[in-house]
Write an enzyme that holds these catalytic residues in place. Structure first.
Site, PDB file in Angstrom:
ATOM      1  N   ARG A 645       0.826  -1.209   0.000  1.00 36.48           N
ATOM      2  CA  ARG A 645       0.000   0.000   0.000  1.00 36.48           C
ATOM      3  C   ARG A 645       0.855   1.252   0.000  1.00 36.48           C
ATOM      4  O   ARG A 645       1.902   1.294   0.657  1.00 36.48           O
ATOM      5  CB  ARG A 645      -0.864   0.061   1.275  1.00 36.48           C
ATOM      6  CG  ARG A 645      -2.144  -0.709   1.210  1.00 36.48           C
ATOM      7  CD  ARG A 645      -3.070  -0.326   2.360  1.00 36.48           C
ATOM      8  NE  ARG A 645      -2.438  -0.323   3.637  1.00 36.48           N
ATOM      9  CZ  ARG A 645      -2.890   0.350   4.703  1.00 36.48           C
ATOM     10  NH1 ARG A 645      -3.985   1.084   4.596  1.00 36.48           N
ATOM     11  NH2 ARG A 645      -2.260   0.300   5.853  1.00 36.48           N
ATOM     12  N   SER A 709       7.299  -4.955   7.609  1.00 35.92           N
ATOM     13  CA  SER A 709       6.959  -5.977   8.619  1.00 35.92           C
ATOM     14  C   SER A 709       7.720  -7.281   8.416  1.00 35.92           C
ATOM     15  O   SER A 709       7.134  -8.338   8.194  1.00 35.92           O
ATOM     16  CB  SER A 709       5.453  -6.218   8.616  1.00 35.92           C
ATOM     17  OG  SER A 709       4.769  -5.028   8.938  1.00 35.92           O
ATOM     18  N   ASP A 763       4.619  -2.724  12.525  1.00 34.51           N
ATOM     19  CA  ASP A 763       3.200  -2.400  12.716  1.00 34.51           C
ATOM     20  C   ASP A 763       2.804  -2.224  14.183  1.00 34.51           C
ATOM     21  O   ASP A 763       1.858  -1.494  14.493  1.00 34.51           O
ATOM     22  CB  ASP A 763       2.312  -3.464  12.050  1.00 34.51           C
ATOM     23  CG  ASP A 763       2.723  -4.883  12.418  1.00 34.51           C
ATOM     24  OD1 ASP A 763       3.681  -5.055  13.187  1.00 34.51           O
ATOM     25  OD2 ASP A 763       2.086  -5.828  11.903  1.00 34.51           O
TER      26      ASP A 763
END
Length: 1023
Positions: A645, A709, A763
């Site tokens: 994203r 991540s 995250d």
């Protein structure tokens, strides 16, 4: 042949009366009418103020008797008083014309042909039908009765409506029917009359279901029936001792089921309070007391044997359980004998009188009292009212009085008497025997209705009553018996259909397949009753497949079966609890986990101990949480899987304080995931370029936060060394390299735009920062989803891996690896070991494997496998689907534990998994899910308690108020996980007030906010 038509015409009624059959009758008699079948019988009441029009043939009179003369007819009319004909009421809400036109007699065609052969033509056959018109119920009437009964069931089940309900719907505390695996030696005691029985029932399940029974009947002397309760139960205990002596089993402590067929209020399976004695018993000091306690006291007083009284049941429940052993679909019990009653398995959620919503319980309906509140008044006839008035309990058990064996013969007798009095039978002659209550027994009805010798039996029976019956009298008596017994079977079928319809609705199935266990002399001995009852049920429930099986000794064997099922359930429950026990953590164990987490945290923070620490406590170089003054436009990248994203995050302060986000999702093809590092980062930059163009911001240089991540070692806020690829990525030339450097190089290669990469974050930190923007007290981040991790603001003086003692820094705990050193081995179960062994990283991330979404479903599957292998679940049958790893997804735990989800839906989830389950199986699966999820939430809570207590101690506070930002599907979607976790933190850290705040998009918005905070601090430093 001479025809007479007697009509009473009310005064002032003009010249004619219009009969519903479509015949207009004037003052002069018409030509002899055609035979009026049951379909077109005029509906004139023989009750109240109306009289029945009598269409008579001289042939109906006995040999030598004269046809009714006009004088006799006049006297017949006067004998009734100056009554007026009045049309009968429409049948139970069915329009009058429809009620008449569809009036049907079950088996009418069959009976018609039979009787024509016997010499009774159809016209004469119809006379009785017309006379007893109100006892012949149409299909519409039966459907209406069925619907009314459903409403009465609802009333009986409701806490508020039960006190005034006529159908009491008593809970029996029998929660399961036999499944065929019952095994053992049981005793049964059957007390319901002047004799009582003791039985020994051996149930074996070595692949072949087998039941062996031995029994002994003992008398109860009349003086004991009317003596004291103590004497009665001492006598029962003495007979029990005698029976055990005879079988030489006095030294064994066997479980016993007690059939006690008197009105009782049951509060537990083994506790039954006698409401009132019936059947001639009047023992003192028993009413209002628990009969099981009284029996136990008498046995204890003797001291020469001991038994375990497991269950008290009534004979209806015993019937269902006896048949349930042979047919596992049996969930209804029905008795139609001297009396009548039914029971069935109801969903617990509908039984307001008993606490708990899970599973099913057998309901003893006590349906004989249906109609006691007046709901059947419109179909009760004058004969029903006469029976009731002459009974021992007027106004009570009205439904039973219309259908059971105690009253069926008496109904026939009353009809014969009335018709004889009116000169319609026996030449108007009555005898003392015919006039004596109870002299026409129900067994006579069965004998008369037998197809071959019925008329002969009718002649014999009527002759014994002192009558001299003609052939026509015998035929008329036969027809009366048919109408009375058919009404009984039809009404019984209508109420049974209501019960089965309710079971169908409870199960939510389109087509119900169920079995009814039946007992009782009327059902078993009457030649046509069973067939007529089945036919009514089929008519009212065309979309159901209902099987009827006869019970053998429901009151004896049935009590033993209830006991056998209770014993099986208790033994299986005990075995399951033993298996689940290690998963249930005590307060002390959780405190120990909290203490061990604290030790591991200290190791991770220490320079010397860091290398051996399992909880790595990685510095993130995030040194501040948002203070609300952040503002500006920021880009965020979120790379953590096959999708990627790009986000534009606009942060505003002041009056319009808030965060506005725009994002676009891009896929990463497998060939790029597994190609070279350059190809991967060039693709990422290409996606950024596309997004900037999409947003109309090409050429603008913005600060960027990068959520990456994957396992990294961070040496600065904008530097993250990739330690190892996971999640299917294998791009070459990246491991051991700084991912921020690789991204910057790709941007330079493109030469289209420039970006200021300010921060690389994971995250968990993003979650803390997102919530920190909303709540200034938020200094902890927690993720419990597919995986699990936590971070928090640690004092710089304790972070030995980074120079400097001033201020705070966010530490990424990587707590999933807690326990990898073996410090949790004492609480890890065989199921945790099995899951770990078959995972992609055996021995690693042990804490995560006990608490995160990726593994909980697999732990549940392993437990279910173990239960099934041990015969504690799914009847011991392991399906191939259950053997498949990963089949039981963690989302099923959330669905199964949902409070609003009935066991019906749990069963459908299991069905979807190819697991054929019973209601009991569903309860067990739900319990396993609860235990596994609860342990996960408690362990997570223990870890969090260690974190918040460390923060409190770091700051030297007696009391800490703090907020934890949380994200993750398990925390957000599981119905109970968050509640249990919060409770655990509260119990283990009483000096901390912890608030939990759910994060929205920690990996995207969080990265931008970290960037915003870093920019704010950078600008402040420049100033």
């Amino acid at each position: 042949m001479i025809w007479l038509l007697l009509i009473a015409v009310p005064r002032g009624c003009g010249t004619g009366v219009h009969l519903c059959g479509g015949v207009s009758v004037g003052r002069r008699s018409p030509d002899p009418p055609q035979s009026i079948s049951s379909q077109t019988a005029p509906s004139f009441s023989s009750q109240g103020s109306g009289i029945t029009p009598l269409l008579l043939k001289s042939r109906l009179h006995p040999r030598g008797a004269q046809p009714m003369t006009s004088a006799l007819a006049r006297r017949a009319f006067l004998r009734r008083g100056s009554e007026m004909i009045k049309p009968s009421q429409p049948q139970l809400g069915v329009p009058r014309s429809q009620s008449q036109s569809q009036q049907t007699m079950v088996d009418a065609p069959r009976m018609m042909s039979m009787h024509t052969e016997n010499g009774m033509d159809s016209e004469s056959f119809a006379q009785i039908d017309k006379y007893l018109y109100h006892m012949r119920l149409s299909d519409e009437t039966l459907l209406e009765v069925s619907q009314r009964f459903e409403k009465e069931m609802e009333k009986g089940l409701g806490a508020e409506t039960n006190p005034t309900a006529s159908v009491k719907m008593l809970p029996t505390f029998v929660r399961s029917t036999p499944d065929g695996t019952e095994d053992g030696d049981f005793l049964a005691l059957d007390l319901g009359g002047t004799n009582f029985r003791v039985l020994r029932v051996k149930v074996s399940d070595n692949g072949l279901q087998k039941v062996e029974m031995e029994n002994q009947i003992y008398a109860i002397p009349e003086e004991l029936m009317r003596g004291s309760g103590v004497q009665l139960f001492d006598h029962i205990a003495e007979c029990l001792a005698n029976f055990l002596d005879k079988l030489q089993i006095k030294d064994k402590k066997l479980p016993l089921g007690f059939t006690f067929s008197f009105p009782c209020h049951q509060t537990k399976l083994d506790e039954s309070i006698l409401v009132t004695w019936t059947k001639g018993f009047k023992c003192s000091s028993v009413e209002g007391r628990d009969v099981v306690s009284l029996l136990r006291k008498s046995i204890k007083k003797r001291g020469d044997f001991d038994i375990d009284i497991v269950a008290v049941v009534n004979d209806t429940v015993g019937t269902m359980m006896t048949c349930g052993y042979d047919d596992h679909n049996c969930e209804v019990g029905l008795i139609v004998g001297t009396g009548t009653n039914a029971c069935y398995m109801e969903e617990m959620r509908h039984i307001d009188l008993v606490e708990g919503d899970e599973g099913r319980m057998c309901i003893n309906m006590e349906w004989g009292a249906f109609g006691d509140d007046g709901v059947l008044n419109d179909i009760r006839t004058e004969f029903d009212r006469e029976i009731d008035m002459g009974s021992l309990n007027p106004g009570k058990q009205l439904f039973e009085k219309m259908i059971s064996g105690m009253y069926m013969g008496e109904l026939v007798r009353l009809i014969l008497v009335k018709m004889a009095k009116e000169g319609l039978l026996f030449g108007g002659r009555l005898t003392p025997d015919l006039l004596t209550t109870g002299h026409f027994e129900t067994r006579f009805v069965s004998a008369i209705e037998k197809e071959k010798e019925g008329l002969q039996k009718a002649h014999e029976i009527l002759s014994k009553l002192g009558l001299e019956p003609s052939h026509e009298d015998c035929l008329a008596t036969l027809r009366i018996c048919q109408i009375v017994s058919t009404r009984s079977a039809s009404l019984c079928g209508a109420t049974l259909a209501a019960v089965l319809r309710r079971i169908k609705d409870n199960k939510g199935v389109e087509r119900l397949r169920s079995t009814v266990g039946v007992d009782g002399s009327v059902y078993k001995k009457h030649p046509h009753f069973a067939r007529r009852l089945h036919k009514t049920v089929r008519k009212l429930l065309p979309d159901c497949e209902i099987r009827f099986i006869r019970s053998e000794d429901g009151s004896g064997k049935g009590a033993a079966m209830v006991t056998a099922v209770a014993y099986r359930l208790a033994a299986q429950h005990k075995a399951r609890q033993k298996i689940l026990e290690p998963l249930k953590l005590s307060h002390e164990q959780l405190l120990e986990v909290k203490g061990r987490m604290r030790i591991e945290m200290e190791k991770g923070l220490g320079k010397e101990t860091h290398a051996e620490a399992t909880v790595k406590m990685l510095p993130t170089y995030v040194c501040s949480t948002p203070d609300g003054t952040e503002k500006g436009d920021f880009l965020a990248l979120d790379l953590g899987g096959t999708n990627f994203r790009v986000l534009l995050v606009r942060v505003r302060n002041g009056m319009r304080r808030g965060v506005e986000m725009h994002n676009k999702i891009y896929s990463i093809p497998v060939e790029i995931m597994q190609g070279t590092g350059e190809e991967l980062f060039d693709h990422i930059v290409h996606c950024i370029s596309d997004f900037l163009e999409y947003m109309g911001m090409k050429g603008v240089s913005l600060p960027l936060g990068f959520t990456f991540s994957f396992p990294c070692q961070q040496n600065n806020l904008d530097e993250g060394i990739l330690l190892k690829w996971t999640k299917g990525f294998k791009a070459t030339g990246c491991e051991g390299e700084d991912v921020v450097g690789l991204l910057k190089e790709a941007i330079h290669r493109r030469e289209e735009f420039d970006l200021d990469v300010v921060a690389v974050v994971n995250d968990t930190v993003g979650t803390m920062m997102t919530c920190g923007y909303e709540d200034p007290y938020c200094e902890v981040g927690l993720i419990v989803g597919t995986g699990s991790n936590a971070c928090y603001m640690e004092e710089m003086r304790n972070v030995e891996l980074v120079e400097g003692d001033e201020g705070r820094m966010c530490v990424n705990m990587e707590w999933g690896a807690f326990g990898d050193s073996g410090c949790l081995d004492d609480i890890r179960t065989e199921f945790d070991l099995a899951v770990d062994e078959l995972s992609l990283n055996p021995g690693k991330q042990r804490f995560e494997k006990m608490i995160s979404g990726m593994y909980l479903g697999e732990i549940v599957r392993n437990i279910l496998m173990d239960f099934t292998k041990k015969g504690l679940l799914f009847r011991g049958r392991i399906s191939e689907r259950l053997k498949t790893r990963g089949i039981f997804e963690t989302k099923f735990l959330s669905q199964i534990e949902s409070d609003c989800l009935a066991l019906l839906q749990v069963r459908s989830i299991l069905q979807h998994l190819g697991l054929e389950s019973t209601c009991d199986d569903s309860i067990i699966v739900k319990e396993v899910c609860t235990v596994v999820a609860r342990r996960a939430a408690q362990l997570c809570g223990a870890g969090m308690a260690a974190v918040v207590d460390k923060i409190r101690e770091n700051r030297g506070l007696d009391f800490l108020k703090i907020t934890v930002g949380v994200d993750g599907t398990l925390y957000k979607l599981h119905p109970h996980f968050s509640t249990v976790m919060h409770e655990t933190v509260k119990q283990l850290s009483p000096k901390c007030e912890v608030t939990f705040l759910q994060s929205e998009d920690g990996s995207g918005k969080g990265a931008a906010l970290i960037t915003a905070v870093a920019c704010r601090i950078r600008e402040a430093g420049q100033r």
